[in-house]
Design a protein around this motif. Structure first.
Motif, PDB file in Angstrom:
ATOM      1  N   UNK A  16       0.805  -1.227   0.000  1.00 39.35           N
ATOM      2  CA  UNK A  16       0.000   0.000   0.000  1.00 39.35           C
ATOM      3  C   UNK A  16       0.835   1.272   0.000  1.00 39.35           C
ATOM      4  N   UNK A  17       2.017   1.231   0.577  1.00 35.53           N
ATOM      5  CA  UNK A  17       2.881   2.416   0.591  1.00 35.53           C
ATOM      6  C   UNK A  17       3.340   2.789  -0.813  1.00 35.53           C
ATOM      7  N   UNK A  18       3.282   1.845  -1.756  1.00 34.50           N
ATOM      8  CA  UNK A  18       3.707   2.093  -3.127  1.00 34.50           C
ATOM      9  C   UNK A  18       2.553   2.465  -4.062  1.00 34.50           C
ATOM     10  N   UNK A  19       1.329   2.512  -3.536  1.00 33.08           N
ATOM     11  CA  UNK A  19       0.177   2.842  -4.373  1.00 33.08           C
ATOM     12  C   UNK A  19       0.262   4.291  -4.837  1.00 33.08           C
ATOM     13  N   UNK A  20      -0.081   4.530  -6.096  1.00 34.43           N
ATOM     14  CA  UNK A  20      -0.126   5.890  -6.628  1.00 34.43           C
ATOM     15  C   UNK A  20      -1.200   6.697  -5.900  1.00 34.43           C
ATOM     16  N   UNK A  50      -5.912   7.394   5.086  1.00 29.31           N
ATOM     17  CA  UNK A  50      -5.715   7.324   3.639  1.00 29.31           C
ATOM     18  C   UNK A  50      -6.070   5.922   3.163  1.00 29.31           C
ATOM     19  N   UNK A  51      -6.137   5.752   1.844  1.00 27.15           N
ATOM     20  CA  UNK A  51      -6.406   4.424   1.287  1.00 27.15           C
ATOM     21  C   UNK A  51      -5.360   3.423   1.753  1.00 27.15           C
ATOM     22  N   UNK A  52      -4.102   3.822   1.728  1.00 26.23           N
ATOM     23  CA  UNK A  52      -3.020   2.923   2.117  1.00 26.23           C
ATOM     24  C   UNK A  52      -3.116   2.574   3.599  1.00 26.23           C
ATOM     25  N   UNK A  53      -3.360   3.566   4.445  1.00 30.69           N
ATOM     26  CA  UNK A  53      -3.478   3.308   5.881  1.00 30.69           C
ATOM     27  C   UNK A  53      -4.658   2.390   6.181  1.00 30.69           C
ATOM     28  N   UNK A  54      -5.781   2.648   5.524  1.00 33.50           N
ATOM     29  CA  UNK A  54      -6.968   1.814   5.722  1.00 33.50           C
ATOM     30  C   UNK A  54      -6.683   0.378   5.318  1.00 33.50           C
ATOM     31  N   UNK A  55      -6.010   0.201   4.196  1.00 31.78           N
ATOM     32  CA  UNK A  55      -5.681  -1.138   3.722  1.00 31.78           C
ATOM     33  C   UNK A  55      -4.788  -1.868   4.725  1.00 31.78           C
ATOM     34  N   UNK A  56      -3.816  -1.162   5.277  1.00 30.77           N
ATOM     35  CA  UNK A  56      -2.920  -1.773   6.259  1.00 30.77           C
ATOM     36  C   UNK A  56      -3.675  -2.175   7.524  1.00 30.77           C
ATOM     37  N   UNK A  57      -4.593  -1.328   7.989  1.00 32.94           N
ATOM     38  CA  UNK A  57      -5.395  -1.664   9.170  1.00 32.94           C
ATOM     39  C   UNK A  57      -6.316  -2.846   8.869  1.00 32.94           C
ATOM     40  N   UNK A  58      -6.912  -2.872   7.689  1.00 34.44           N
ATOM     41  CA  UNK A  58      -7.778  -3.991   7.304  1.00 34.44           C
ATOM     42  C   UNK A  58      -6.985  -5.292   7.335  1.00 34.44           C
ATOM     43  N   UNK A  59      -5.814  -5.299   6.737  1.00 36.66           N
ATOM     44  CA  UNK A  59      -4.982  -6.507   6.737  1.00 36.66           C
ATOM     45  C   UNK A  59      -4.642  -6.937   8.166  1.00 36.66           C
TER      46      UNK A  59
END
Length: 66
Positions: A16-20, A50-59
Motif C-alpha cells: 500500500x505504501x507504493x500505491x499511486x 488514507x487508502x493505504x493506511x486503511x488497507x494496512x489496518x484492514x490486513x
C-alpha cells in the motif's frame, strides 16, 4: 476476461505504501469494512485515514481474526 486466480497470489500484491493513490482518502467501502472489523476487535480508528493506511489496518485486523 475470466478470473484466473492470479489476484489471490500474494507475490502480485503491491505494498500500500507504493500505491499511486495511497494518499487519497479511504473509500467508502474501506470505511465500512474497517468500521466492522474495528468494532469486532474492540478498536477505534481515526476517520481520516488514507487508502493505504486503511488497507494496512484492514490486513492487520483480518490477520488478528485468523
Amino acid at each position: 476476461m475470466g478470473a484466473t486466480g492470479d489476484a489471490e497470489d500474494p507475490a502480485l500484491e503491491k505494498d500500500p505504501a507504493d500505491w499511486v493513490s495511497g494518499d487519497d482518502p479511504m473509500t467508502e467501502a474501506q470505511r465500512s469494512y474497517l468500521d466492522t472489523l474495528a468494532k469486532q476487535a474492540g478498536e477505534e480508528l481515526p476517520a481520516n485515514l488514507t487508502k493505504a493506511e486503511a488497507s494496512e489496518h484492514i490486513d492487520r485486523l483480518r490477520d488478528q481474526q485468523s
